[in-house]
Design an enzyme around this catalytic site. Structure first.
Site, PDB file in Angstrom:
ATOM      1  N   SER A   1       1.137  -1.402  -0.348  1.00 17.70           N
ATOM      2  CA  SER A   1      -0.056  -0.583  -0.109  1.00 17.70           C
ATOM      3  C   SER A   1       0.707   0.976  -0.035  1.00 17.70           C
ATOM      4  CB  SER A   1      -1.049   0.322   1.118  1.00 17.70           C
ATOM      5  OG  SER A   1      -1.009  -1.786   1.769  1.00 17.70           O
TER       6      SER A   1
HETATM    7  N1  SAH Z   1      -0.761  -4.304   4.133  1.00 16.68           N
HETATM    8  C1  SAH Z   1       0.851  -4.772   3.016  1.00 16.68           C
HETATM    9  C2  SAH Z   1      -0.835  -4.146   1.044  1.00 16.68           C
HETATM   10  C3  SAH Z   1      -1.902  -5.466   1.877  1.00 16.68           C
HETATM   11  S1  SAH Z   1      -2.615  -5.668   0.157  1.00 16.68           S
HETATM   12  C4  SAH Z   1       1.194  -4.339   2.875  1.00 16.68           C
HETATM   13  O1  SAH Z   1       1.759  -3.760   3.981  1.00 16.68           O
HETATM   14  O2  SAH Z   1       1.895  -4.670   1.727  1.00 16.68           O
HETATM   15  C5  SAH Z   1      -4.173  -6.532   0.053  1.00 16.68           C
HETATM   16  C6  SAH Z   1      -3.453  -8.075   0.910  1.00 16.68           C
HETATM   17  O3  SAH Z   1      -4.893  -8.637   1.255  1.00 16.68           O
HETATM   18  C7  SAH Z   1      -3.132  -9.380  -0.405  1.00 16.68           C
HETATM   19  O4  SAH Z   1      -2.340  -9.719  -0.383  1.00 16.68           O
HETATM   20  C8  SAH Z   1      -4.291  -9.905  -0.476  1.00 16.68           C
HETATM   21  O5  SAH Z   1      -4.453 -10.934  -1.274  1.00 16.68           O
HETATM   22  C9  SAH Z   1      -4.664 -10.234   0.762  1.00 16.68           C
HETATM   23  N2  SAH Z   1      -6.765 -10.308   1.175  1.00 16.68           N
HETATM   24  C10 SAH Z   1      -7.288 -10.489  -0.185  1.00 16.68           C
HETATM   25  N3  SAH Z   1      -8.694 -10.334   1.749  1.00 16.68           N
HETATM   26  C11 SAH Z   1      -8.189 -11.676   2.460  1.00 16.68           C
HETATM   27  C12 SAH Z   1      -8.857 -11.868   2.922  1.00 16.68           C
HETATM   28  N4  SAH Z   1      -9.950 -12.407   3.536  1.00 16.68           N
HETATM   29  N5  SAH Z   1      -7.974 -12.093   3.753  1.00 16.68           N
HETATM   30  C13 SAH Z   1      -6.891 -12.356   4.416  1.00 16.68           C
HETATM   31  N6  SAH Z   1      -6.515 -11.670   3.648  1.00 16.68           N
HETATM   32  C14 SAH Z   1      -6.577 -10.945   2.802  1.00 16.68           C
END
Ligand code: SAH
Length: 217
Positions: A59
């Protein structure tokens, strides 16, 4: 490239809108360049999301700082992050809270994140591959929960995993744009604060969006 200087410049620009010194201090400490693929490293300190595979992104630093600030952490908390992605936000949280539980849908992203976090010596983070149920009940309740993906509604499942007076920070809206909400639990009552518009990859699973596969693998 001088990553330390680039990181200091990023913190300086975040200061315009982020006031929580604990959050700024954490951003100053975490080497974002180690959480992005090698091809993206030179962009690590630009204030924007970057691709990490499976159509997912690390992000934008500003949004991460805003979300962590809205968790209102003072130190000593146990927190949950839903959506580990690269592991960067988990590292930020680990500098402020006592203990971080983070869950990720993609097993290989979870493995990669866990490896970087281990290499950097973080001993207060546990990374799990997500189960079908949102969050991580095994370690609940949490002082604060942050969801790093956009949800169609505030999931009851995550409200259930919050302690009383706990904070849930979650983007809620359509698949493509959301409002960032802070939800505070007060017994059976909840107060909602809208922190403004944002765009996240979808939260996928029970109580969230259907899986449409890798949009941009
Ligand atoms: N916080 C992260 C960015 C996350 S992007 C960082 O610092 O890099 C969002 C992530 O959420 C993705 O990798 C996606 O696969 C995950 N995601 C989506 N739905 C989810 C769920 N139900 N449980 C866990 N992860 C999930």
């Amino acid at each position: 490239m001088d990553f330390t200087a680039a990181r200091a410049r990023l913190v300086l620009s975040l200061r315009r809108e982020i006031t929580d010194e604990g959050v700024l201090d954490a951003v100053e400490k975490v080497p974002r360049e180690l959480f992005v693929p090698p091809s993206q490293r030179e962009y690590a300190y630009e204030d924007r999301p970057l691709p990490i595979g499976h159509g997912q992104t690390i992000s934008q630093p500003f949004i991460i700082a805003l979300m962590v600030q809205a968790m209102e952490l003072k130190g000593g908390e146990k927190v949950l992050e839903v959506g580990t992605g690269s592991g960067y936000q988990a590292a930020i949280l680990a500098h402020i809270a006592d203990y971080v539980v983070t869950v990720e849908r993609y097993g290989d992203l979870a493995d990669k994140a866990a490896a970087v976090l281990r290499r950097l010596g973080y001993a207060n983070i546990e990374v799990h591959e997500a189960k079908s149920r949102l969050g991580w009940r095994e370690a609940a309740p949490y002082d604060a929960i942050v969801v790093a993906a956009g949800a169609p509604m505030v999931p009851q499942e995550l409200l259930d995993q919050l302690k009383n007076m706990g904070r849930l920070v979650i983007p809620v809206g359509s698949r493509y744009e959301q409002d960032l909400l802070q939800v505070v639990k007060n017994d059976d009552d909840f107060t909602y604060r809208n922190l403004g518009p944002c765009r996240w990859v979808p939260l996928v699973g029970e109580g969230a969006w259907d899986d449409v596969g890798d949009v941009n693998p």
